[in-house]
Structure formats: structure tokens, C-alpha cells
Motif scaffolding. Structure first.
Motif, PDB file in Angstrom:
ATOM      1  N   THR A 154       0.838  -1.195   0.000  1.00 43.50           N
ATOM      2  CA  THR A 154       0.000   0.000   0.000  1.00 43.50           C
ATOM      3  C   THR A 154       0.884   1.261   0.000  1.00 43.50           C
ATOM      4  O   THR A 154       2.104   1.170   0.168  1.00 43.50           O
ATOM      5  CB  THR A 154      -0.900   0.033   1.248  1.00 43.50           C
ATOM      6  N   PHE A 156       1.185   3.223   2.353  1.00 42.46           N
ATOM      7  CA  PHE A 156       1.455   3.588   3.747  1.00 42.46           C
ATOM      8  C   PHE A 156       2.668   2.883   4.344  1.00 42.46           C
ATOM      9  O   PHE A 156       2.963   3.036   5.527  1.00 42.46           O
ATOM     10  CB  PHE A 156       0.220   3.295   4.603  1.00 42.46           C
ATOM     11  N   ILE A 159       5.311   5.264   5.905  1.00 40.84           N
ATOM     12  CA  ILE A 159       4.825   5.928   7.122  1.00 40.84           C
ATOM     13  C   ILE A 159       4.840   4.965   8.299  1.00 40.84           C
ATOM     14  O   ILE A 159       5.312   5.300   9.396  1.00 40.84           O
ATOM     15  CB  ILE A 159       3.399   6.476   6.900  1.00 40.84           C
TER      16      ILE A 159
END
Length: 312
Positions: A154, A156, A159
Motif C-alpha cells: 500500500t 502507507f 509511514i
């Protein structure tokens, strides 16, 4: 045997024997586990006291969790058919060295088990609040490539990795010694988190074409290679800019200007990606990105240690 196999092994300089198991650990990523523990511990030393056995336990647990996460990555990418004999940036123990996938998975679980035992010691010596945070961190380490919806596939991934391998580990490494946390610790953790995320971004830039074919939706794929390289450069600028700000406002000592010596590696990393499209061509840039994190983190921790004995 696939004729590409000896070529890729030769290009990557992969050797047999002990080197097979060493590659499985993906040692170039282990600095992402060492740096935050070192920085968090040095921040604690500046503010009070450090328990050396706790530091050793925290460092070993962090390294084991990172290594286990790498093994889960190796196992689940193989199971999903994402890795093959020509894949770079992996240990290659399954697809090139013939190690059983179950062996890799078993080692990962074993490393997690040892990390949990170390976690019990850390909690018993500090606070049991750490247990919950540690378990969540290990869960996300597994979910990064495991489970039905891997985070690594993904936008993300950077992060999540930066937050847990940067901010969370620095926070825990500080807390276990002083049983408190400060705003300064959290702020100082941000550049480290950015550099950890940069390692993942560099990895995804290198693997962009293959990941795209396999349905991943990483930030590198969403931005495109050129913009992803710009984004990597922006991350470096932000991390160094924050470091300078923290020095200016007194959150970090003047000694922390030493971290700017790592800028040369960051520039090399960005330049190394420009105009490249083949994974093997981008390996030096990927290595330079990891080295940027290592050198920055080591110099940051060293600057705090120097401040302890030679305050400015």
C-alpha cells in the motif's frame, strides 16, 4: 535451472555457506533497528541515567524483530509469487539457494519468540506498559508483508515503518531508563523516522516495475519513478532541515551539526536513481540510502554522547 540464476547470483556477488543465512537477515536494513535504540538511549543518558543491561536487551530485541520482519517479507513474497530467481533486494535464500520456505518462516517466528522473552525482561525491569506497545510493534512487523492486506503493498509502508522503527523505538528506548517521555524526544525522533521511511521508499523505487505488475500500490508507483525520486530528495531535505531547526532551538546540541556529514551519501542516493530503470543499476543508490540512515543516526547518537562529556 534457469540460465539467469548464475548471472544474477554473480552480479549480486552472492556466496554459499554462511553467507546464505547472513543474506536472509538483510544486514543492510538492520541499521534501521540499531539507530533508533542508540539515539533513544543517548537522549536518556543526557536527561538522567542509562541501564546498560536494558540497553543491550532493547538493542537485541529490536534487531531480532527487524530480522524477523525481513524473513516474513521473504516468505510471503515467495508465497504470493512476487519473488523469483532474478529478484534483487531480497535474501534470495528461497528462490536462489533452495532453503525451505517453512524454515524461513520458522526462523522468523523463533526470532519473534526470543524478542518476546527479552521484552518480558525489559518490562519487568521498567514498566509493563511497554508490553502492549511491543506487541503492537511486532504485530505491525508481521502485517507489513503478512496477512490478507500487507502494508508493504500500500502507499502507507513508509509511514508505518518510519513511525514504528523511528519514533516508537526511540520513545521506548528512552522510556525504559527514565520511565517518562518528553516532547523533545518525540520531535527528535522525526528525522530518524524520515530516514527509515526513505529506505523503504528507495526499495520501492528500485522495485517499481515489478511491484506494479504484481498489483502493488506503493507510493513510488502512485507518484511515478521521476516524482518518487523527487519525493526521496524532499524527505532528505526535510530531515536535515528539521535537524538544523532542533539545533537552533536547543533541542539538540551544537555537536549534532556532525550529522550534516551524512549529506554526501544522501546526494549520492538521489543521483544514483536518476536515469536508472533496471533494479541492478539502482542497487548502489539503495545502498547509499541505507548508509545515509546509518551515518546520520550514528553521528546523531555520537553527538549526544559527546554532549554528555563535553557540553556546549
Amino acid at each position: 535451472m534457469n540460465p539467469a540464476q548464475p548471472n544474477i547470483k554473480s552480479s549480486l556477488n552472492e556466496k554459499e555457506g554462511f553467507q546464505v543465512w547472513w543474506r536472509l537477515l538483510r544486514p543492510h536494513t538492520l541499521t534501521a533497528a540499531f539507530v533508533p535504540v542508540f539515539v533513544g538511549t543517548m537522549l536518556a543518558a543526557l536527561d538522567g541515567n542509562v541501564d546498560l543491561p536494558l540497553f543491550a536487551a532493547m538493542l537485541l530485541a529490536s534487531l531480532l524483530i527487524q530480522a524477523a520482519t525481513n524473513m516474513f517479507n521473504e516468505y510471503y513474497d515467495f508465497k504470493r509469487g512476487l519473488d523469483n530467481e532474478q529478484s534483487v533486494g531480497i535474501g534470495g535464500t528461497i528462490v536462489r539457494d533452495g532453503i525451505s520456505p517453512r524454515t524461513v518462516l520458522g526462523l522468523a517466528l523463533g526470532f519473534f519468540g526470543i524478542a518476546m522473552l527479552l521484552g518480558i525482561y525489559i518490562c519487568a525491569s521498567s514498566s509493563w506498559w511497554i508490553a502492549g506497545i511491543g506487541l503492537v510493534s511486532m504485530l505491525f512487523g508481521y502485517l507489513y508483508t503478512g496477512g490478507p492486506y500487507p502494508i508493504a503493498y500500500t502507499p502507507f509502508g513508509e509511514i508505518v515503518a518510519g513511525f514504528f522503527m523511528g519514533t516508537v523505538i526511540i520513545g521506548i528506548s528512552y522510556y525504559i531508563h527514565l520511565l517518562q517521555i518528553t516532547a523533545t524526544v518525540l520531535w527528535v525522533s522525526i528525522p530518524v523516522a524520515i530516514f527509515v521511511g526513505a529506505i523503504l521508499l528507495a526499495n520501492n523505487i528500485r522495485d517499481l516495475d515489478g511491484d506494479k505488475k504484481n498489483g502493488r500500490k506503493t507510493i513510488a508507483i502512485l507518484l511515478g519513478r521521476k516524482n518518487a525520486i523527487y519525493f526521496l530528495a524532499t524527505m532528505f531535505v526535510l530531515a536535515y532541515g528539521l535537524t538544523i531547526v532542533f539545533i537552533a532551538v536547543g533541542m539538540l546540541p551544537l555537536w549534532s551539526l556532525l550529522t550534516l556529514l551524512s549529506i554526501k551519501k544522501a546526494i549520492k542516493a538521489v543521483k544514483g536513481f536518476i536515469g536508472k530503470s533496471m533494479p541492478l543499476e539502482m542497487m548502489p543508490a539503495m545502498k547509499a540510502t541505507a548508509q545515509t540512515n546509518t551515518i546520520y543516526g550514528a553521528l546523531l547518537g555520537l553527538s549526544l554522547l559527546i554532549q554528555l562529556y563535553f557540553p556546549l
